[in-house]
Design a protein around this motif. Sequence first.
Motif, PDB file in Angstrom:
ATOM      1  N   GLY A 237       0.834  -1.080  -0.056  1.00  0.00           N
ATOM      2  CA  GLY A 237      -0.008  -0.030   0.146  1.00  0.00           C
ATOM      3  C   GLY A 237       0.901   1.128   0.063  1.00  0.00           C
ATOM      4  N   SER A 238       0.121   2.469   0.221  1.00  0.00           N
ATOM      5  CA  SER A 238       1.095   3.700   0.198  1.00  0.00           C
ATOM      6  C   SER A 238       1.904   3.879   1.548  1.00  0.00           C
ATOM      7  N   ALA A 239       3.002   4.094   1.405  1.00  0.00           N
ATOM      8  CA  ALA A 239       3.947   4.433   2.263  1.00  0.00           C
ATOM      9  C   ALA A 239       3.697   5.637   2.869  1.00  0.00           C
ATOM     10  N   GLY A 240       3.189   6.573   2.235  1.00  0.00           N
ATOM     11  CA  GLY A 240       2.799   7.930   2.844  1.00  0.00           C
ATOM     12  C   GLY A 240       1.790   8.010   3.863  1.00  0.00           C
ATOM     13  N   ASP A 241       0.671   7.024   3.587  1.00  0.00           N
ATOM     14  CA  ASP A 241      -0.402   6.820   4.299  1.00  0.00           C
ATOM     15  C   ASP A 241       0.021   6.157   5.707  1.00  0.00           C
ATOM     16  N   HIS A 242       0.643   5.246   5.468  1.00  0.00           N
ATOM     17  CA  HIS A 242       1.005   4.375   6.639  1.00  0.00           C
ATOM     18  C   HIS A 242       1.981   5.318   7.434  1.00  0.00           C
ATOM     19  N   LEU A 243       3.025   5.974   7.040  1.00  0.00           N
ATOM     20  CA  LEU A 243       3.861   6.690   7.735  1.00  0.00           C
ATOM     21  C   LEU A 243       3.040   7.775   8.535  1.00  0.00           C
ATOM     22  N   VAL A 244       2.112   8.530   7.956  1.00  0.00           N
ATOM     23  CA  VAL A 244       1.433   9.378   8.232  1.00  0.00           C
ATOM     24  C   VAL A 244       0.300   8.649   9.736  1.00  0.00           C
ATOM     25  N   ARG A 245       0.047   7.711   9.533  1.00  0.00           N
ATOM     26  CA  ARG A 245      -0.785   7.097  10.492  1.00  0.00           C
ATOM     27  C   ARG A 245       0.212   6.650  11.699  1.00  0.00           C
ATOM     28  N   ALA A 246       1.472   6.327  11.362  1.00  0.00           N
ATOM     29  CA  ALA A 246       2.490   5.630  12.262  1.00  0.00           C
ATOM     30  C   ALA A 246       2.972   6.874  13.091  1.00  0.00           C
ATOM     31  N   SER A 247       2.713   8.150  12.688  1.00  0.00           N
ATOM     32  CA  SER A 247       3.285   9.534  13.145  1.00  0.00           C
ATOM     33  C   SER A 247       2.622   9.688  14.465  1.00  0.00           C
ATOM     34  N   HIS A 248       1.412   9.385  14.572  1.00  0.00           N
ATOM     35  CA  HIS A 248       0.534   9.571  15.690  1.00  0.00           C
ATOM     36  C   HIS A 248       1.244   9.191  17.099  1.00  0.00           C
ATOM     37  N   GLY A 249       1.663   9.682  17.965  1.00  0.00           N
ATOM     38  CA  GLY A 249       2.439   9.324  19.117  1.00  0.00           C
ATOM     39  C   GLY A 249       3.764   9.363  19.084  1.00  0.00           C
ATOM     40  N   ALA A 250       4.460   9.495  17.740  1.00  0.00           N
ATOM     41  CA  ALA A 250       5.897   9.465  17.601  1.00  0.00           C
ATOM     42  C   ALA A 250       6.370  10.842  17.920  1.00  0.00           C
ATOM     43  N   GLN A 251       7.852  10.747  18.188  1.00  0.00           N
ATOM     44  CA  GLN A 251       8.739  11.934  18.782  1.00  0.00           C
ATOM     45  C   GLN A 251       9.021  12.620  17.548  1.00  0.00           C
ATOM     46  N   LEU A 252       9.281  11.695  16.498  1.00  0.00           N
ATOM     47  CA  LEU A 252       9.771  12.265  15.184  1.00  0.00           C
ATOM     48  C   LEU A 252       9.647  11.283  14.047  1.00  0.00           C
ATOM     49  N   VAL A 253       9.431  11.759  12.936  1.00  0.00           N
ATOM     50  CA  VAL A 253       9.215  11.177  11.722  1.00  0.00           C
ATOM     51  C   VAL A 253      10.433  11.342  10.765  1.00  0.00           C
ATOM     52  N   VAL A 254      11.144  10.355  10.198  1.00  0.00           N
ATOM     53  CA  VAL A 254      12.319  10.640   9.396  1.00  0.00           C
ATOM     54  C   VAL A 254      11.936  10.112   7.915  1.00  0.00           C
ATOM     55  N   VAL A 255      12.054  10.952   7.027  1.00  0.00           N
ATOM     56  CA  VAL A 255      11.828  10.598   5.308  1.00  0.00           C
ATOM     57  C   VAL A 255      13.003  11.122   4.679  1.00  0.00           C
ATOM     58  N   GLY A 256      13.418  10.532   3.500  1.00  0.00           N
ATOM     59  CA  GLY A 256      14.318  11.035   2.794  1.00  0.00           C
ATOM     60  C   GLY A 256      13.842  11.773   1.498  1.00  0.00           C
ATOM     61  N   ARG A 257      14.787  12.400   0.812  1.00  0.00           N
ATOM     62  CA  ARG A 257      14.372  13.092  -0.591  1.00  0.00           C
ATOM     63  C   ARG A 257      15.610  12.995  -1.141  1.00  0.00           C
ATOM     64  N   HIS A 258      15.679  13.085  -2.505  1.00  0.00           N
ATOM     65  CA  HIS A 258      16.646  13.047  -3.569  1.00  0.00           C
ATOM     66  C   HIS A 258      17.304  14.360  -3.403  1.00  0.00           C
ATOM     67  N   LEU A 259      18.622  14.436  -3.445  1.00  0.00           N
ATOM     68  CA  LEU A 259      19.371  15.561  -3.482  1.00  0.00           C
ATOM     69  C   LEU A 259      19.631  15.877  -5.057  1.00  0.00           C
ATOM     70  N   ARG A 260      18.853  16.611  -5.755  1.00  0.00           N
ATOM     71  CA  ARG A 260      18.802  17.135  -6.843  1.00  0.00           C
ATOM     72  C   ARG A 260      19.735  18.297  -7.177  1.00  0.00           C
ATOM     73  N   ARG A 261      20.419  18.075  -8.297  1.00  0.00           N
ATOM     74  CA  ARG A 261      21.203  19.223  -8.643  1.00  0.00           C
ATOM     75  C   ARG A 261      20.609  20.100  -9.764  1.00  0.00           C
TER      76      ARG A 261
END
Length: 289
Positions: A237-261
């Motif tokens: 399923g959608s990683a974004g949706d699951h991370l949002v649900r998992a964020s409830h009660g979390a101290q911090l959510v960590v995600v990556g992004r591409h370092l584009r030139r």
Amino acid sequence: MPHHVTVGVDGSPESRAAARWAAQEADVRHVPLRLVHAVDWPLDPVFPGLGRQDVDRWADQALTEAVDELHQRHPRLEITTRCLAARPAAALASEAADAGLLVLGSRGLGGLVGFIVGSVALSTLVATGTPVVMVRVADDPDSPRIGSGSEVVLGVDIHESCDRVLAFAFEEAARRNCVLRAVHGWKMPTAYRYVPFFDPDAEQDIGRSVTHMVDDMLLPWRHKFPDVDVSHSVFMGSAGDHLVRASHGAQLVVVGRHLRRSPLGTHLGSVAHAVLHHAAAPVAVVAHE
């Protein structure tokens, strides 16, 4: 000097919340804190009749009030300030170049959970390779405190080499002495849409294979941080949706992004975009190649 934590300050409730979060992070990292205030001068015609002395006085007041408040909370913390006449996004990105972390404030969505990520914050985020944490007013560090035992949630992409993201997440979990929960979402290959008789066992086989790949990705970091308790959640399923649900009660959510030139494009993937706008906890965005 060890890598300091930099935070953007403009006197708003959002920036004050970000400054409190940044001070707590600097304290637990045992590094100095730098407060940065940037004003794009001249302000006319947005604020007609406002002179340069008024702007300087306003900036000094915002920084002084922030320093006074933070020193009351963290009397031993080394705090420096910078007041710049420049476009805020460019100034903050430049100031983050020698920082270990940049912290920015963001407005919440009223009664709804999530962020309103303004143009300055978004422009700053994609202009720097330094990890950036977005903080809302609701994320006041007084509750919960660092080390309270809640999770650091990490979005894992098995198709990318994202050691910087993994290192950041494991280090944050170690500092907080809390569980690191790795989350990965996967989708069935496109070709399966055209299979007339789909074998349900294939989905289970793929799920097990993906789980093994996540385990393999985390294994070297488990060895490097043996005191960090690691769990993982692998699902279709959608990683974004699951991370949002998992964020409830979390101290911090960590995600990556591409370092584009390239200057073109948003520089944010769909997962990072969804988490930034809808997470219920501070979000760290870590750039990687």
